[in-house]
Write a protein that holds these residues in place. Structure first.
Motif, PDB file in Angstrom:
ATOM      1  N   SER A  75     -34.899 -19.562 -26.645  1.00  0.00           N
ATOM      2  CA  SER A  75     -34.798 -20.255 -27.769  1.00  0.00           C
ATOM      3  C   SER A  75     -35.984 -21.214 -27.370  1.00  0.00           C
ATOM      4  O   SER A  75     -36.103 -21.954 -26.486  1.00  0.00           O
ATOM      5  N   LEU A  76     -37.063 -21.262 -28.459  1.00  0.00           N
ATOM      6  CA  LEU A  76     -37.992 -22.390 -28.341  1.00  0.00           C
ATOM      7  C   LEU A  76     -37.719 -23.417 -29.317  1.00  0.00           C
ATOM      8  O   LEU A  76     -36.775 -23.275 -30.246  1.00  0.00           O
ATOM      9  N   SER A  78     -40.031 -25.070 -31.167  1.00  0.00           N
ATOM     10  CA  SER A  78     -40.832 -24.900 -32.509  1.00  0.00           C
ATOM     11  C   SER A  78     -41.087 -23.389 -32.631  1.00  0.00           C
ATOM     12  O   SER A  78     -41.446 -22.678 -31.577  1.00  0.00           O
ATOM     13  N   GLN A  79     -41.088 -22.931 -33.744  1.00  0.00           N
ATOM     14  CA  GLN A  79     -41.625 -21.341 -33.864  1.00  0.00           C
ATOM     15  C   GLN A  79     -42.694 -21.312 -34.939  1.00  0.00           C
ATOM     16  O   GLN A  79     -43.136 -20.319 -35.330  1.00  0.00           O
ATOM     17  N   GLU A  81     -46.694 -20.830 -35.154  1.00  0.00           N
ATOM     18  CA  GLU A  81     -47.352 -19.585 -34.939  1.00  0.00           C
ATOM     19  C   GLU A  81     -48.120 -20.004 -33.714  1.00  0.00           C
ATOM     20  O   GLU A  81     -48.039 -19.399 -32.501  1.00  0.00           O
ATOM     21  N   LEU A  84     -45.788 -20.119 -30.602  1.00  0.00           N
ATOM     22  CA  LEU A  84     -45.019 -18.681 -30.369  1.00  0.00           C
ATOM     23  C   LEU A  84     -46.368 -18.071 -29.554  1.00  0.00           C
ATOM     24  O   LEU A  84     -46.135 -17.465 -28.298  1.00  0.00           O
ATOM     25  N   GLU A  88     -46.225 -16.630 -25.607  1.00  0.00           N
ATOM     26  CA  GLU A  88     -46.562 -15.503 -25.184  1.00  0.00           C
ATOM     27  C   GLU A  88     -47.533 -15.283 -24.119  1.00  0.00           C
ATOM     28  O   GLU A  88     -47.626 -14.523 -23.059  1.00  0.00           O
ATOM     29  N   MET A 102     -40.755 -10.582 -29.506  1.00  0.00           N
ATOM     30  CA  MET A 102     -40.064 -11.592 -29.996  1.00  0.00           C
ATOM     31  C   MET A 102     -38.968 -11.062 -31.001  1.00  0.00           C
ATOM     32  O   MET A 102     -39.304  -9.909 -31.536  1.00  0.00           O
ATOM     33  N   ASN A 104     -35.915 -11.852 -34.185  1.00  0.00           N
ATOM     34  CA  ASN A 104     -35.623 -12.624 -35.437  1.00  0.00           C
ATOM     35  C   ASN A 104     -34.205 -12.972 -35.098  1.00  0.00           C
ATOM     36  O   ASN A 104     -33.315 -12.437 -34.231  1.00  0.00           O
ATOM     37  N   GLU A 106     -31.131 -16.106 -34.077  1.00  0.00           N
ATOM     38  CA  GLU A 106     -31.200 -17.274 -33.094  1.00  0.00           C
ATOM     39  C   GLU A 106     -32.118 -17.249 -32.020  1.00  0.00           C
ATOM     40  O   GLU A 106     -32.617 -18.375 -31.571  1.00  0.00           O
ATOM     41  N   ASP A 108     -35.509 -16.333 -29.949  1.00  0.00           N
ATOM     42  CA  ASP A 108     -36.816 -16.244 -30.297  1.00  0.00           C
ATOM     43  C   ASP A 108     -37.390 -15.084 -29.396  1.00  0.00           C
ATOM     44  O   ASP A 108     -38.396 -14.238 -29.954  1.00  0.00           O
ATOM     45  N   PHE A 109     -36.991 -14.756 -28.257  1.00  0.00           N
ATOM     46  CA  PHE A 109     -37.416 -13.822 -27.132  1.00  0.00           C
ATOM     47  C   PHE A 109     -36.662 -13.284 -26.271  1.00  0.00           C
ATOM     48  O   PHE A 109     -35.658 -14.093 -26.045  1.00  0.00           O
TER      49      PHE A 109
END
Length: 158
Positions: A75-76, A78-79, A81, A84, A88, A102, A104, A106, A108-109
């Protein structure tokens, strides 16, 4: 973008290549009912369209000392872009991370990570993953055994 107008011969080609990427063009042509030149043309067209992305060997991880496979849910903070993409880019540079998806929701990756042993995984986790910029939390699960590891995608029989 992959070509979605595949005929029955294309599907047979893909099924044979997915099962054995080292098959010769002559053997492949025989299996799909073509002669070698049109078989090679179709293969090249599938490669150029992006339907066939690559050819590679499926290596046994344990034979190279990678005895542990871990899935990490990241989980990050901030999402945005840019954040993200930065994450990556960070994981692309980590050879122990074999897959990064990635999601959707709770998480993030989700990452698939290989390690030689628990100690090397712990070092990787603390020095490369949890300390990465923008990482809020990491939850990990070590695999106990693998019941199925099927490369590729299901190809409809024709």
């Amino acid at each position: 973008m992959a070509n979605m107008n595949l005929d029955s011969i294309d599907l047979k080609l893909l099924a044979e290549l997915q099962a054995d990427g080292r098959i010769t063009n002559v053997e492949l042509a025989t299996k799909v009912g073509l002669t070698a030149p049109p078989c090679l043309r179709r293969m090249r067209a599938l490669e150029q369209s992006g339907t066939i992305k690559s050819y590679h060997a499926d290596i046994d991880a344990a034979s190279l000392g990678y005895t542990i496979t871990v899935f990490a849910m990241v989980s990050l903070k901030s999402q945005a872009e840019d954040d993200l993409k930065a994450f990556e880019q960070h994981v692309r540079a980590l050879p122990d991370v074999r897959e990064c998806h990635m999601l959707n929701g709770e998480i993030d990756f989700i990452l698939k990570i290989v390690a030689r042993d628990l100690q090397s995984f712990q070092e990787f986790l603390t020095s490369k993953l949890t300390s990465a910029p923008n990482v809020n939390s990491v939850k990990t699960s070590l695999t106990i055994r693998t019941a199925k590891d099927e490369p590729g995608v299901p190809i409809p029989a024709v």
